[in-house]
Write a protein that holds these residues in place. Structure first.
Motif, PDB file in Angstrom:
ATOM      1  N   GLN A   1       0.827  -1.212   0.000  1.00 18.15           N
ATOM      2  CA  GLN A   1       0.000   0.000   0.000  1.00 18.15           C
ATOM      3  C   GLN A   1       0.862   1.263   0.000  1.00 18.15           C
ATOM      4  O   GLN A   1       0.555   2.224  -0.701  1.00 18.15           O
ATOM      5  CB  GLN A   1      -0.946  -0.003   1.199  1.00 18.15           C
ATOM      6  CG  GLN A   1      -2.033  -1.035   1.099  1.00 18.15           C
ATOM      7  CD  GLN A   1      -2.840  -1.172   2.376  1.00 18.15           C
ATOM      8  OE1 GLN A   1      -2.391  -0.800   3.464  1.00 18.15           O
ATOM      9  NE2 GLN A   1      -4.043  -1.717   2.245  1.00 18.15           N
TER      10      GLN A   1
ATOM     11  N   SER B   1       2.302   1.667  -3.470  1.00 17.08           N
ATOM     12  CA  SER B   1       1.262   2.130  -4.404  1.00 17.08           C
ATOM     13  C   SER B   1       0.953   3.607  -4.200  1.00 17.08           C
ATOM     14  O   SER B   1       0.791   4.357  -5.165  1.00 17.08           O
ATOM     15  CB  SER B   1      -0.007   1.306  -4.233  1.00 17.08           C
ATOM     16  OG  SER B   1       0.208  -0.018  -4.605  1.00 17.08           O
ATOM     17  N   LYS B   2       0.868   4.019  -2.955  1.00 12.59           N
ATOM     18  CA  LYS B   2       0.584   5.431  -2.654  1.00 12.59           C
ATOM     19  C   LYS B   2       1.706   6.327  -3.181  1.00 12.59           C
ATOM     20  O   LYS B   2       1.449   7.360  -3.793  1.00 12.59           O
ATOM     21  CB  LYS B   2       0.414   5.616  -1.145  1.00 12.59           C
ATOM     22  CG  LYS B   2       0.071   7.026  -0.743  1.00 12.59           C
ATOM     23  CD  LYS B   2      -0.131   7.145   0.758  1.00 12.59           C
ATOM     24  CE  LYS B   2      -0.401   8.593   1.141  1.00 12.59           C
ATOM     25  NZ  LYS B   2      -0.569   8.742   2.595  1.00 12.59           N
ATOM     26  N   TYR B   3       2.950   5.917  -2.955  1.00  9.77           N
ATOM     27  CA  TYR B   3       4.081   6.710  -3.442  1.00  9.77           C
ATOM     28  C   TYR B   3       4.114   6.737  -4.962  1.00  9.77           C
ATOM     29  O   TYR B   3       4.363   7.783  -5.564  1.00  9.77           O
ATOM     30  CB  TYR B   3       5.397   6.171  -2.884  1.00  9.77           C
ATOM     31  CG  TYR B   3       6.584   6.925  -3.426  1.00  9.77           C
ATOM     32  CD1 TYR B   3       6.871   8.214  -2.981  1.00  9.77           C
ATOM     33  CD2 TYR B   3       7.396   6.387  -4.416  1.00  9.77           C
ATOM     34  CE1 TYR B   3       7.936   8.924  -3.487  1.00  9.77           C
ATOM     35  CE2 TYR B   3       8.465   7.087  -4.920  1.00  9.77           C
ATOM     36  CZ  TYR B   3       8.729   8.355  -4.455  1.00  9.77           C
ATOM     37  OH  TYR B   3       9.779   9.058  -4.973  1.00  9.77           O
TER      38      TYR B   3
ATOM     39  N   LEU C   1       1.557   9.180  -6.169  1.00  8.90           N
ATOM     40  CA  LEU C   1       2.008  10.557  -5.919  1.00  8.90           C
ATOM     41  C   LEU C   1       3.087  10.956  -6.910  1.00  8.90           C
ATOM     42  O   LEU C   1       3.072  12.055  -7.455  1.00  8.90           O
ATOM     43  CB  LEU C   1       2.520  10.701  -4.489  1.00  8.90           C
ATOM     44  CG  LEU C   1       3.103  12.062  -4.125  1.00  8.90           C
ATOM     45  CD1 LEU C   1       2.058  13.158  -4.281  1.00  8.90           C
ATOM     46  CD2 LEU C   1       3.640  12.034  -2.712  1.00  8.90           C
TER      47      LEU C   1
END
Length: 123
Positions: free
Chosen positions: A102, A105-107, A110
């Protein structure tokens, strides 16, 4: 008159200097070390064949990321993404746990948003 001047002089000298001694709050928030920014820009430029135009574009990207997350979060999330392709048991700690996936994926999302905002082509 001279006495009044001598009484007011210390206050007059202290007032303009006081605001300049402390950095504004915005400059302190999510501030990344210069070496971290330089490493990001150099790696980004290398991915784009070392073209000079990417000096500015890649600098824009790391500035965009810095506005979105703290440096500690950046290091954690970028490490999670970077090491997901590591082979063997050592790489399993970056590939398998759901929280690490997670974070990566978030990075990645972004970074894609920053690349788009700064006109950096994905590689």
């Amino acid at each position: 008159m001279k006495r009044l001047f001598l009484l007011l002089l210390p206050a007059a000298l202290a007032t303009p200097l006081a605001p300049s001694l402390a950095a504004p709050p915005a400059a302190q928030a999510n501030d990344y070390p210069t070496s971290g920014r330089v490493e990001y820009v150099l790696e980004c430029m290398q991915k784009h064949d070392g073209k000079y135009e990417y000096l500015y574009k890649c600098s824009c990207v790391i500035d965009y990321i810095a506005r979105q997350m703290s440096y500690d979060d950046y290091v954690t999330m970028s490490t999670a993404l970077r090491n997901q392709t590591m082979a063997g048991e050592r790489g399993a700690m970056f590939r398998d746990p759901v929280p690490v996936k997670q974070m990566a994926s978030k990075y990645k999302a972004l970074q894609a948003s920053a690349d788009k905002a700064c006109y950096v082509q994905a590689r």
